[in-house]
Design an enzyme around this catalytic site. Structure first.
Site, PDB file in Angstrom:
ATOM      1  N   GLU A  46      -7.546 -33.243 -57.051  1.00  0.00           N
ATOM      2  CA  GLU A  46      -7.895 -33.219 -55.615  1.00  0.00           C
ATOM      3  C   GLU A  46      -9.379 -33.587 -55.459  1.00  0.00           C
ATOM      4  OE1 GLU A  46      -8.446 -29.185 -54.191  1.00  0.00           O
ATOM      5  OE2 GLU A  46      -7.842 -29.723 -52.151  1.00  0.00           O
ATOM      6  N   ASN A 106      -7.502 -34.265 -46.143  1.00  0.00           N
ATOM      7  CA  ASN A 106      -7.605 -34.101 -47.596  1.00  0.00           C
ATOM      8  C   ASN A 106      -6.383 -34.817 -48.174  1.00  0.00           C
ATOM      9  OD1 ASN A 106      -7.731 -33.206 -50.226  1.00  0.00           O
ATOM     10  ND2 ASN A 106      -8.296 -31.113 -49.688  1.00  0.00           N
ATOM     11  N   LYS A 123      -2.888 -33.269 -47.187  1.00  0.00           N
ATOM     12  CA  LYS A 123      -2.687 -31.839 -47.479  1.00  0.00           C
ATOM     13  C   LYS A 123      -2.272 -31.060 -46.230  1.00  0.00           C
ATOM     14  CE  LYS A 123      -5.296 -28.122 -49.834  1.00  0.00           C
ATOM     15  NZ  LYS A 123      -6.593 -27.901 -50.528  1.00  0.00           N
ATOM     16  N   GLU A 142     -12.391 -25.542 -45.874  1.00  0.00           N
ATOM     17  CA  GLU A 142     -11.445 -26.659 -45.683  1.00  0.00           C
ATOM     18  C   GLU A 142     -10.932 -26.729 -44.250  1.00  0.00           C
ATOM     19  OE1 GLU A 142      -8.589 -28.042 -48.604  1.00  0.00           O
ATOM     20  OE2 GLU A 142      -9.254 -26.415 -49.905  1.00  0.00           O
ATOM     21  N   CYS A 168      -3.297 -29.006 -54.255  1.00  0.00           N
ATOM     22  CA  CYS A 168      -3.905 -27.701 -54.514  1.00  0.00           C
ATOM     23  C   CYS A 168      -3.168 -26.529 -53.880  1.00  0.00           C
ATOM     24  CB  CYS A 168      -5.381 -27.723 -54.110  1.00  0.00           C
ATOM     25  SG  CYS A 168      -6.252 -26.304 -54.819  1.00  0.00           S
ATOM     26  N   ASN A 193      -8.630 -27.840 -56.939  1.00  0.00           N
ATOM     27  CA  ASN A 193      -9.978 -27.292 -57.179  1.00  0.00           C
ATOM     28  C   ASN A 193      -9.850 -25.817 -56.871  1.00  0.00           C
ATOM     29  OD1 ASN A 193     -12.447 -29.576 -57.092  1.00  0.00           O
ATOM     30  ND2 ASN A 193     -10.594 -30.245 -56.034  1.00  0.00           N
TER      31      ASN A 193
HETATM   32  N1  CDT Z   1      -8.689 -26.513 -52.915  1.00  0.00           N
HETATM   33  C1  CDT Z   1      -7.867 -25.487 -52.697  1.00  0.00           C
HETATM   34  O1  CDT Z   1      -6.899 -25.617 -51.969  1.00  0.00           O
HETATM   35  N2  CDT Z   1      -8.153 -24.346 -53.301  1.00  0.00           N
HETATM   36  C2  CDT Z   1      -7.400 -23.154 -53.085  1.00  0.00           C
HETATM   37  C3  CDT Z   1      -8.258 -21.972 -53.166  1.00  0.00           C
HETATM   38  C4  CDT Z   1      -7.636 -20.875 -52.438  1.00  0.00           C
HETATM   39  S1  CDT Z   1      -8.166 -19.380 -52.962  1.00  0.00           S
HETATM   40  C5  CDT Z   1      -6.844 -18.862 -53.901  1.00  0.00           C
HETATM   41  C6  CDT Z   1      -6.267 -22.981 -54.076  1.00  0.00           C
HETATM   42  O2  CDT Z   1      -5.154 -22.725 -53.648  1.00  0.00           O
HETATM   43  O3  CDT Z   1      -6.485 -23.043 -55.280  1.00  0.00           O
END
Ligand code: CDT
Length: 308
Positions: A46, A106, A123, A142, A168, A193
């Site tokens: 991502e 995204n 996303k 985000e 993600c 990420n």
């Molecule tokens: N980038 C992204 O979507 N990160 C989220 C962080 C959320 S906190 C658990 C993820 O789901 O990993």
């Protein structure tokens, strides 16, 4: 046998000051290694071209927009498309997309082996918050910088199979996989990420985060009898650590390859897409076993409502 040799190209950290050109050079090195190892498709994380900028609180829209790509390919990413076409290798990577109409998404793309973009995903499940939150140990903005994706969860007949994408946080939601499962998906590719710590729960660290990563991806793969290729951007970006743990999971939900580092690291696995057939024709034969008359709440309601 329908073997698709897939490469999960985990990327180590990208610092805020790093240029896209420098990042693309790293992506090209991973692509060359993937070619040497016989990959048909390479999958990057991502927001692969930049640091994970949603951790930074920005008020100036011009500063925000500097993290976004207005065209794909563009001058910075053109070398990826040229190399991928030269290698005859398909690719998927994530980036921040600014559309001509001014929308911010995204996004991830999928190309064919001639580097033509054949699929785009935006996303859907944006995590985090819209305003600066002093109660968190770091920000996850985000919801401030992106709109929820407007393309749903399409799949594409490509590379000898049926390929889907998500990004993600989408991987934590069973709906993501099932909507693609209902279109016969055989391989889902995704980048992530994921911070190594929970900004709202100090005792939730990397081991729990890695567990949730495996749990979500393995369950999605098994319950829809599909391969899932989950690719991290990992390591410490300007002092903000992120988990690695990139995974390739088979349609039984078993991990067949897993990253060992938090740096640039390539996993390659030969996925026989015919292995998706058994689960799809037996325990997860949706046409025979699903009971949609009982699933209405899933699309009619967002929040949970407990009885009085
Ligand atoms: N980038 C992204 O979507 N990160 C989220 C962080 C959320 S906190 C658990 C993820 O789901 O990993």
């Amino acid at each position: 046998m329908r073997v698709l040799n897939v490469a999960a190209a985990q990327m180590g950290p990208i610092q805020k000051a790093e240029t896209r050109q420098k990042v693309v050079a790293r992506m090209l090195a991973l692509m060359d290694e993937a070619k040497a190892r016989g990959a048909d498709l390479i999958v990057y994380p991502e927001l692969a071209l930049t640091t994970f900028f949603p951790r930074w609180h920005m008020k100036d829209q011009a500063e925000v927009d500097a993290w976004f790509e207005r065209d794909m390919p563009n001058a910075a990413t053109q070398p990826l498309f040229e190399r991928s076409a030269r290698h005859g290798m398909a690719m998927s990577f994530g980036y921040a997309e600014l559309t001509p109409e001014g929308h911010h998404f995204n996004t991830a793309i999928l190309t064919d082996k001639r580097a033509r973009i054949i699929g785009k995903y935006r996303k859907v499940h944006l995590p985090g918050h819209t305003e600066f939150d002093p109660g968190r140990s770091f920000q996850h903005l985000e919801k401030r910088y992106f709109e929820p994706g407007d393309l749903g969860f399409p799949v594409w007949r490509a590379l000898g199979g049926v390929i889907g994408m998500c990004i993600c946080n989408d991987r934590r939601w069973p709906e993501t996989y099932r909507v693609m499962g209902l279109q016969g998906v055989e391989m889902i590719v995704l980048g992530y990420n994921t911070p190594s710590m929970n900004s709202q729960k100090a005792d939730e660290g990397a081991p729990k985060r890695l567990f949730h990563n495996r749990l979500s991806v393995q369950a999605g793969a098994y319950q829809n009898s599909t391969f899932v290729v989950a690719v991290a951007k990992a390591g410490s970006e300007d002092g903000h650590p992120m988990i690695g743990g990139s995974l390739i999971v088979d349609p039984d939900g078993e991990i067949v390859a897993e990253a060992k580092t938090e740096g640039d690291e390539l996993l390659v696995h030969a996925c026989d897409l015919d292995d998706t057939a058994f689960g799809k024709n037996t325990i997860f034969d949706f046409a025979r076993h699903r009971r949609i008359e009982h699933y209405g709440l899933i699309t009619s309601q967002t929040g949970a409502v407990a009885p009085e």
